[in-house]
Design a protein around this motif. Sequence first.
Motif, short mmCIF file in Angstrom:
data_model
loop_
_atom_site.label_atom_id
_atom_site.label_comp_id
_atom_site.label_asym_id
_atom_site.label_seq_id
_atom_site.Cartn_x
_atom_site.Cartn_y
_atom_site.Cartn_z
N VAL A 142 0.82 -1.22 0.00
CA VAL A 142 0.00 0.00 0.00
C VAL A 142 0.85 1.27 0.00
O VAL A 142 0.75 2.09 -0.90
N GLY A 143 1.67 1.43 1.04
CA GLY A 143 2.40 2.69 1.22
C GLY A 143 3.54 2.91 0.25
O GLY A 143 3.82 4.04 -0.16
N VAL A 144 4.20 1.82 -0.14
CA VAL A 144 5.33 1.96 -1.06
C VAL A 144 4.87 1.91 -2.51
O VAL A 144 5.28 2.75 -3.32
N HIS A 174 14.35 5.58 -4.76
CA HIS A 174 13.84 5.48 -3.39
C HIS A 174 12.90 4.28 -3.23
O HIS A 174 13.03 3.51 -2.28
N ILE A 175 11.97 4.12 -4.16
CA ILE A 175 11.02 3.01 -4.08
C ILE A 175 11.76 1.68 -4.16
O ILE A 175 11.47 0.75 -3.41
N HIS A 176 12.74 1.59 -5.03
CA HIS A 176 13.49 0.34 -5.15
C HIS A 176 14.28 0.05 -3.88
O HIS A 176 14.35 -1.11 -3.44
N ARG A 177 14.84 1.07 -3.25
CA ARG A 177 15.54 0.85 -1.97
C ARG A 177 14.55 0.38 -0.90
O ARG A 177 14.88 -0.50 -0.10
N LEU A 231 11.77 -1.31 -1.39
CA LEU A 231 11.42 -2.69 -1.70
C LEU A 231 12.52 -3.64 -1.25
O LEU A 231 12.25 -4.66 -0.62
N ILE A 232 13.76 -3.32 -1.58
CA ILE A 232 14.88 -4.17 -1.20
C ILE A 232 14.97 -4.28 0.32
O ILE A 232 15.10 -5.37 0.88
N HIS A 233 14.84 -3.16 0.99
CA HIS A 233 14.94 -3.11 2.46
C HIS A 233 13.85 -3.96 3.12
O HIS A 233 14.14 -4.87 3.90
N HIS A 234 12.59 -3.66 2.82
CA HIS A 234 11.49 -4.32 3.53
C HIS A 234 11.32 -5.79 3.13
O HIS A 234 10.99 -6.62 3.98
N LEU A 235 11.54 -6.12 1.88
CA LEU A 235 11.38 -7.51 1.49
C LEU A 235 12.55 -8.37 1.97
O LEU A 235 12.38 -9.57 2.21
N SER A 236 13.70 -7.76 2.19
CA SER A 236 14.80 -8.48 2.84
C SER A 236 14.45 -8.76 4.30
O SER A 236 14.78 -9.83 4.84
#
Length: 195
Positions: free
Chosen positions: A90-92, A164-167, A169-174
């Motif tokens: 939702v937020g990202v 920013h969005i890609h960072r 995604l990488i951060h939270h999905l990790s």
Amino acid sequence: MDACDFDWNRTLREQWEFHWNHQIKSRLDGLTDDEYFWSPVPKPWSVRPRGQSTAPMHVGAGEFTIDYAFPEPVPPPFTTIAWRLGHVIVGVLAARNASHFGTPAASYETWEYARTGSEALEQLEAQLDVWLTGVRNLGESELREPVGAKEPYPELSMADLVLHIHRELIHHLSEVALLRDLYLHTRSVAFPANS
């Protein structure tokens, strides 16, 4: 390679697509409902059936709501995989897809949160498809344009937002992948998300 021929769009997408295809997607496969709602600590923020939250605030349009507070407590509460996926979906992604790529408006308050791990992964992949299609269609001049009032930093370029969005995604999905590892190795001492 001539700098004029450099494909900035491909380079920006590759930052996320490589990570998704080689590190994250396979780590999400087979997410169970127990993992989705599991917590290694008591009183986490999560996605819960409507009326079962004890968080200061809980919002959502469907049968499930997401926990939160404003301002966020210090330190912030631990969050489950369900909460982290809800945030990413939702937020990202969904809010940005609505702001920049013409999908219906989306917010934490209006979203119908997934009731299962597999439903959450379907929502994630659907929002990722919209995001990547939108980014893929941006020309170099569009990547240089300021994002405007739709974002907290309106002066930044669309390319800055993509990074920013890609960072995010990488951060939270990790983090989700790490929680799956913890679940596998420590679930005998776990606390249910509703404790």
